[in-house]
Design a protein around this motif. Structure first.
Motif, PDB file in Angstrom:
ATOM      1  N   LEU A  91     -66.855 -46.465 -77.642  1.00 42.79           N
ATOM      2  CA  LEU A  91     -66.341 -45.352 -76.866  1.00 42.79           C
ATOM      3  C   LEU A  91     -67.512 -44.490 -76.409  1.00 42.79           C
ATOM      4  N   VAL A  92     -67.401 -43.915 -75.220  1.00 39.20           N
ATOM      5  CA  VAL A  92     -68.370 -42.912 -74.794  1.00 39.20           C
ATOM      6  C   VAL A  92     -67.703 -41.978 -73.800  1.00 39.20           C
ATOM      7  N   ALA A  93     -68.131 -40.715 -73.812  1.00 37.75           N
ATOM      8  CA  ALA A  93     -67.596 -39.714 -72.898  1.00 37.75           C
ATOM      9  C   ALA A  93     -68.666 -39.317 -71.896  1.00 37.75           C
ATOM     10  N   GLY A  94     -68.247 -39.039 -70.669  1.00 38.11           N
ATOM     11  CA  GLY A  94     -69.137 -38.554 -69.627  1.00 38.11           C
ATOM     12  C   GLY A  94     -68.318 -38.047 -68.459  1.00 38.11           C
ATOM     13  N   ASP A  95     -68.893 -37.127 -67.699  1.00 38.83           N
ATOM     14  CA  ASP A  95     -68.192 -36.574 -66.534  1.00 38.83           C
ATOM     15  C   ASP A  95     -68.635 -37.361 -65.307  1.00 38.83           C
ATOM     16  N   PHE A  96     -67.930 -38.441 -65.022  1.00 37.87           N
ATOM     17  CA  PHE A  96     -68.355 -39.372 -63.983  1.00 37.87           C
ATOM     18  C   PHE A  96     -68.051 -38.886 -62.567  1.00 37.87           C
ATOM     19  N   ASP A  97     -67.105 -37.937 -62.427  1.00 35.51           N
ATOM     20  CA  ASP A  97     -66.781 -37.413 -61.103  1.00 35.51           C
ATOM     21  C   ASP A  97     -67.228 -35.968 -60.915  1.00 35.51           C
ATOM     22  N   GLY A  98     -67.887 -35.387 -61.919  1.00 35.34           N
ATOM     23  CA  GLY A  98     -68.466 -34.066 -61.787  1.00 35.34           C
ATOM     24  C   GLY A  98     -67.481 -32.934 -61.621  1.00 35.34           C
ATOM     25  N   ASP A  99     -66.256 -33.101 -62.117  1.00 33.75           N
ATOM     26  CA  ASP A  99     -65.242 -32.057 -61.936  1.00 33.75           C
ATOM     27  C   ASP A  99     -65.145 -31.107 -63.125  1.00 33.75           C
ATOM     28  N   GLY A 100     -65.993 -31.277 -64.132  1.00 33.59           N
ATOM     29  CA  GLY A 100     -65.977 -30.406 -65.290  1.00 33.59           C
ATOM     30  C   GLY A 100     -65.122 -30.897 -66.435  1.00 33.59           C
ATOM     31  N   TYR A 101     -64.413 -31.998 -66.255  1.00 34.55           N
ATOM     32  CA  TYR A 101     -63.607 -32.609 -67.305  1.00 34.55           C
ATOM     33  C   TYR A 101     -64.232 -33.957 -67.662  1.00 34.55           C
ATOM     34  N   ASP A 111     -69.309 -63.095 -73.339  1.00 43.41           N
ATOM     35  CA  ASP A 111     -70.218 -62.052 -72.855  1.00 43.41           C
ATOM     36  C   ASP A 111     -70.074 -60.766 -73.671  1.00 43.41           C
ATOM     37  N   SER A 112     -68.847 -60.456 -74.097  1.00 43.95           N
ATOM     38  CA  SER A 112     -68.549 -59.224 -74.848  1.00 43.95           C
ATOM     39  C   SER A 112     -68.959 -57.973 -74.078  1.00 43.95           C
ATOM     40  N   PHE A 113     -68.646 -57.955 -72.804  1.00 40.99           N
ATOM     41  CA  PHE A 113     -68.893 -56.809 -71.936  1.00 40.99           C
ATOM     42  C   PHE A 113     -68.116 -55.605 -72.475  1.00 40.99           C
ATOM     43  N   GLY A 114     -68.815 -54.504 -72.730  1.00 40.96           N
ATOM     44  CA  GLY A 114     -68.180 -53.319 -73.293  1.00 40.96           C
ATOM     45  C   GLY A 114     -68.404 -53.133 -74.766  1.00 40.96           C
ATOM     46  N   GLU A 115     -69.207 -54.003 -75.368  1.00 39.76           N
ATOM     47  CA  GLU A 115     -69.504 -53.885 -76.796  1.00 39.76           C
ATOM     48  C   GLU A 115     -70.270 -52.603 -77.104  1.00 39.76           C
ATOM     49  N   GLU A 116     -71.117 -52.158 -76.162  1.00 39.39           N
ATOM     50  CA  GLU A 116     -71.905 -50.936 -76.354  1.00 39.39           C
ATOM     51  C   GLU A 116     -71.895 -50.141 -75.046  1.00 39.39           C
ATOM     52  N   LEU A 117     -71.783 -48.804 -75.172  1.00 40.26           N
ATOM     53  CA  LEU A 117     -71.672 -47.927 -74.012  1.00 40.26           C
ATOM     54  C   LEU A 117     -72.590 -46.722 -74.180  1.00 40.26           C
ATOM     55  N   ALA A 118     -73.103 -46.220 -73.055  1.00 46.79           N
ATOM     56  CA  ALA A 118     -73.862 -44.972 -73.053  1.00 46.79           C
ATOM     57  C   ALA A 118     -73.646 -44.291 -71.710  1.00 46.79           C
ATOM     58  N   ALA A 119     -73.674 -42.964 -71.713  1.00 44.45           N
ATOM     59  CA  ALA A 119     -73.453 -42.209 -70.472  1.00 44.45           C
ATOM     60  C   ALA A 119     -74.484 -41.105 -70.345  1.00 44.45           C
ATOM     61  N   ASN A 120     -75.018 -40.933 -69.136  1.00 42.50           N
ATOM     62  CA  ASN A 120     -75.909 -39.835 -68.807  1.00 42.50           C
ATOM     63  C   ASN A 120     -76.131 -39.859 -67.294  1.00 42.50           C
ATOM     64  N   ASP A 121     -76.894 -38.897 -66.785  1.00 40.94           N
ATOM     65  CA  ASP A 121     -77.110 -38.800 -65.347  1.00 40.94           C
ATOM     66  C   ASP A 121     -78.493 -39.359 -65.014  1.00 40.94           C
ATOM     67  N   PHE A 122     -78.559 -40.652 -64.718  1.00 40.29           N
ATOM     68  CA  PHE A 122     -79.839 -41.329 -64.538  1.00 40.29           C
ATOM     69  C   PHE A 122     -80.511 -40.999 -63.204  1.00 40.29           C
ATOM     70  N   ASP A 123     -79.730 -40.551 -62.208  1.00 42.34           N
ATOM     71  CA  ASP A 123     -80.303 -40.220 -60.901  1.00 42.34           C
ATOM     72  C   ASP A 123     -80.233 -38.729 -60.591  1.00 42.34           C
ATOM     73  N   ASP A 124     -79.805 -37.924 -61.564  1.00 44.24           N
ATOM     74  CA  ASP A 124     -79.789 -36.464 -61.457  1.00 44.24           C
ATOM     75  C   ASP A 124     -79.049 -35.989 -60.202  1.00 44.24           C
ATOM     76  N   ASP A 125     -77.899 -36.587 -59.938  1.00 48.21           N
ATOM     77  CA  ASP A 125     -77.100 -36.167 -58.782  1.00 48.21           C
ATOM     78  C   ASP A 125     -75.903 -35.318 -59.182  1.00 48.21           C
ATOM     79  N   GLY A 126     -75.808 -34.971 -60.483  1.00 46.06           N
ATOM     80  CA  GLY A 126     -74.708 -34.150 -60.955  1.00 46.06           C
ATOM     81  C   GLY A 126     -73.507 -34.920 -61.449  1.00 46.06           C
ATOM     82  N   TYR A 127     -73.577 -36.257 -61.408  1.00 46.79           N
ATOM     83  CA  TYR A 127     -72.489 -37.103 -61.885  1.00 46.79           C
ATOM     84  C   TYR A 127     -73.035 -38.019 -62.976  1.00 46.79           C
ATOM     85  N   ASP A 128     -72.364 -38.033 -64.127  1.00 45.02           N
ATOM     86  CA  ASP A 128     -72.791 -38.944 -65.185  1.00 45.02           C
ATOM     87  C   ASP A 128     -72.604 -40.389 -64.752  1.00 45.02           C
ATOM     88  N   ASP A 129     -73.444 -41.255 -65.281  1.00 50.48           N
ATOM     89  CA  ASP A 129     -73.415 -42.683 -65.002  1.00 50.48           C
ATOM     90  C   ASP A 129     -73.117 -43.423 -66.302  1.00 50.48           C
TER      91      ASP A 129
END
Length: 531
Positions: A182-192, A246-264
């Motif tokens: 599981l990981v949390a991040g604000d992917f659409d930049g709306d504050g939630y 493949d086990s896609f989704g076994e590990e997750l991380a979120a942050n803003d790698f391009d500093d555009d205000g939206y988490d990735d």
């Protein structure tokens, strides 16, 4: 191959379409699926510290105990919540969460593994941190290990089961393991904050254990099935398509790698084959956007990517552990990627960690680093089965504005004692992670609480927050293999506090389920200390 990829892409896109228009793929149990924002008006609320469930200004800690027996149900699982204070982490007011407590929408059963994974976010934008808890071993009807995820919301009293949510798949299969990560991040930049849920055991269009990642979007009423996204390697836009295991989704991380205000979102698939090399591993990156995560500009990283050191080898499992911070202080988040079974100079399972640096275009290979125990400044050497990178935690331990990286090596031997474990701390600088001032911690280090014993696995898990709110991030080291009062593998945590000089043993403390104020008691194989 092209036809196979087209079929896989069509299947994923078709499923994605279904999920975008139907809410029954991910369903929340009971009326608590919609909750009111009782404390603030929304994302304009004054934010509290990350991981601050009661919004008192001190970060809190969730400690997973997935092996805990509840009411005779073996491995039902539990989570302890320890609250921060001016004196650091304390057992006062601690909470003991499991599926038998009042307000939970499930019950404790054997091999549920409640608390196998957790993540923290503010899903309703009220300023109180919320906790998502994965129960990957939950059976749904006759479907074994289908998995589900609970969400408990923060309040002035801490985490509350009032209006809690439980999320599960409508179309479940055996060994999906929904909620494995599981990981949390604000992917659409709306504050939630949004919640990304890894389902690495999911079969997709007949491809066994291909894996998926589901994304639930936050709102003033908390997480909602509206706009749910479903990602697999057939629709992420980069990579070589879905393959068995493949086990896609076994590990997750979120942050803003391009500093555009939206988490990735970075998604690990440790079972990925690279150029026919089995289980070499890979990491996919999806970038945030006002409409949410998108496959535009998506990336696919592995050890054969141009500019990435070393080479893809069988069983490296690149991407099975991830962590993110801004190690060079340039405003772009960076990503640490472990390959803890990496072979180095013929030494099996020595382990290594790659660092990819952020940029205006996202993560880049330029300036990437390749760290292992033979790297300059390290206080150890590469040895067989050390598994350097088994755990990672990134934060600013000395408050200088550069992210730092803690790396767990839980299988490290100390003298004649095997599998004692150590933790390296590497400090950030304008040039990235530096070879200067690297620290190595173990339970024999001066001032560190506890005593090293064989098979402790110190560093099996790591976590970091500023628990005493002094401006320096602190480090929690999980030792789930620690014997407590004769109870084998009961588990413990050790807290090391940050300072202007970095991590310090001053005030170090060890806590476990026999510590005063912590509910329950130490029992064999509880594995307290997963973080």
């Amino acid at each position: 191959m092209k036809n196979k990829l087209l079929i896989a892409l069509f299947a994923c896109l078709f499923t994605f379409f279904l999920l975008s228009v139907a809410s029954d793929y991910l369903v929340a149990g009971g009326a608590s699926a919609m909750r009111s924002n009782d404390f603030f008006d929304g994302p304009e609320a004054e934010p509290c510290a990350h991981a601050d469930f009661d919004c008192d200004g001190f970060a809190d800690l969730a400690v997973r105990v997935p092996g805990e027996s509840i009411a005779g149900a073996k491995h039902a699982g539990a989570v302890h919540v320890l609250f921060g204070s001016a004196l650091g982490l304390t057992s006062g007011r601690s909470q003991f969460l499991h599926q038998n407590i009042a307000g939970m929408q499930e019950s404790s059963e054997g091999d549920d593994w409640f608390g196998e994974e957790t993540t923290i976010g503010d899903f309703n934008g009220d300023g109180f941190s919320d906790l998502a808890i994965g129960v990957c071993g939950e059976d749904l009807g006759l479907t074994k290990n289908a998995g589900l995820t609970h969400v408990l919301y923060g309040s002035p009293e801490g985490l509350s089961t009032e209006e809690s949510q439980v999320w599960r798949q409508a179309g479940v299969r055996t060994n999906d393991f929904f909620g494995e990560d599981l990981v949390a991040g604000d992917f659409d930049g709306d504050g939630y904050d949004e919640l990304a849920i890894g389902v690495p055991g999911k079969d997709v269009d007949g491809t066994v254990n291909a894996g998926i990642t589901a994304v639930l979007y936050g709102s003033p009423t908390g997480l909602t099935a509206d706009r749910t996204q479903f990602w697999c390697q057939g629709n992420i836009g980069a990579g070589d398509g879905m393959e068995t295991n493949d086990s896609f989704g076994e590990e997750l991380a979120a942050n803003d790698f391009d500093d555009d205000g939206y988490d990735d979102l970075a998604i690990g698939s440790y079972g990925e084959s690279i150029d026919g090399t089995l289980m070499a591993g890979a990491v996919s990156v999806l970038y945030g956007h006002p409409s949410g995560l998108t496959n535009q500009r998506s990336q696919f990283w592995h050890q054969e990517s141009p500019g990435i050191a070393d080479a893809a080898e069988q069983g490296d499992r690149f991407g099975e552990e991830l962590a993110s911070s801004d190690f060079n202080g340039d405003g772009y988040a960076d990503l640490a990627i472990a390959a803890f079974y990496n072979v180095l100079a013929g030494v099996q399972d020595a382990g290594a960690v790659h660092i990819l640096y952020g940029s205006p275009s996202g993560l880049a290979a330029e300036g990437s680093q390749f760290l292992n125990q033979n790297s300059p400044g390290m206080n150890e050497i590469v040895e067989e089965d050390d598994r350097f990178g088994w755990s990672l935690a990134a934060n600013d331990f000395n408050g200088d504005g550069f992210g730092d990286l803690a790396i767990g090596v839980p299988k490290e031997d100390l003298g004649p004692l095997v599998n004692c474990g150590v933790v390296h701390v590497i400090y950030g600088s304008p040039d990235g992670l530096s070879s200067e001032g690297i620290q190595m911690w173990n339970q024999n280090s001066p001032g560190v609480a506890g005593v090293t014993k064989q098979d402790d696995g110190f560093g099996w898990e790591l976590a970091s927050q500023d628990f005493d709110s002094d401006g320096f991030a602190d480090l929690v080291v999980g030792t789930p293999g620690k014997d407590i009062n004769g109870m084998k593998d009961a588990g413990a945590i050790t807290i090391l506090y940050g300072s202007p000089e970095g991590i310090s043993a001053e005030g170090s403390r060890m806590m476990h389920q026999d510590s005063p104020g912590i509910a329950d008691q130490a029992e064999p194989y509880d594995a307290f200390g997963l973080l």
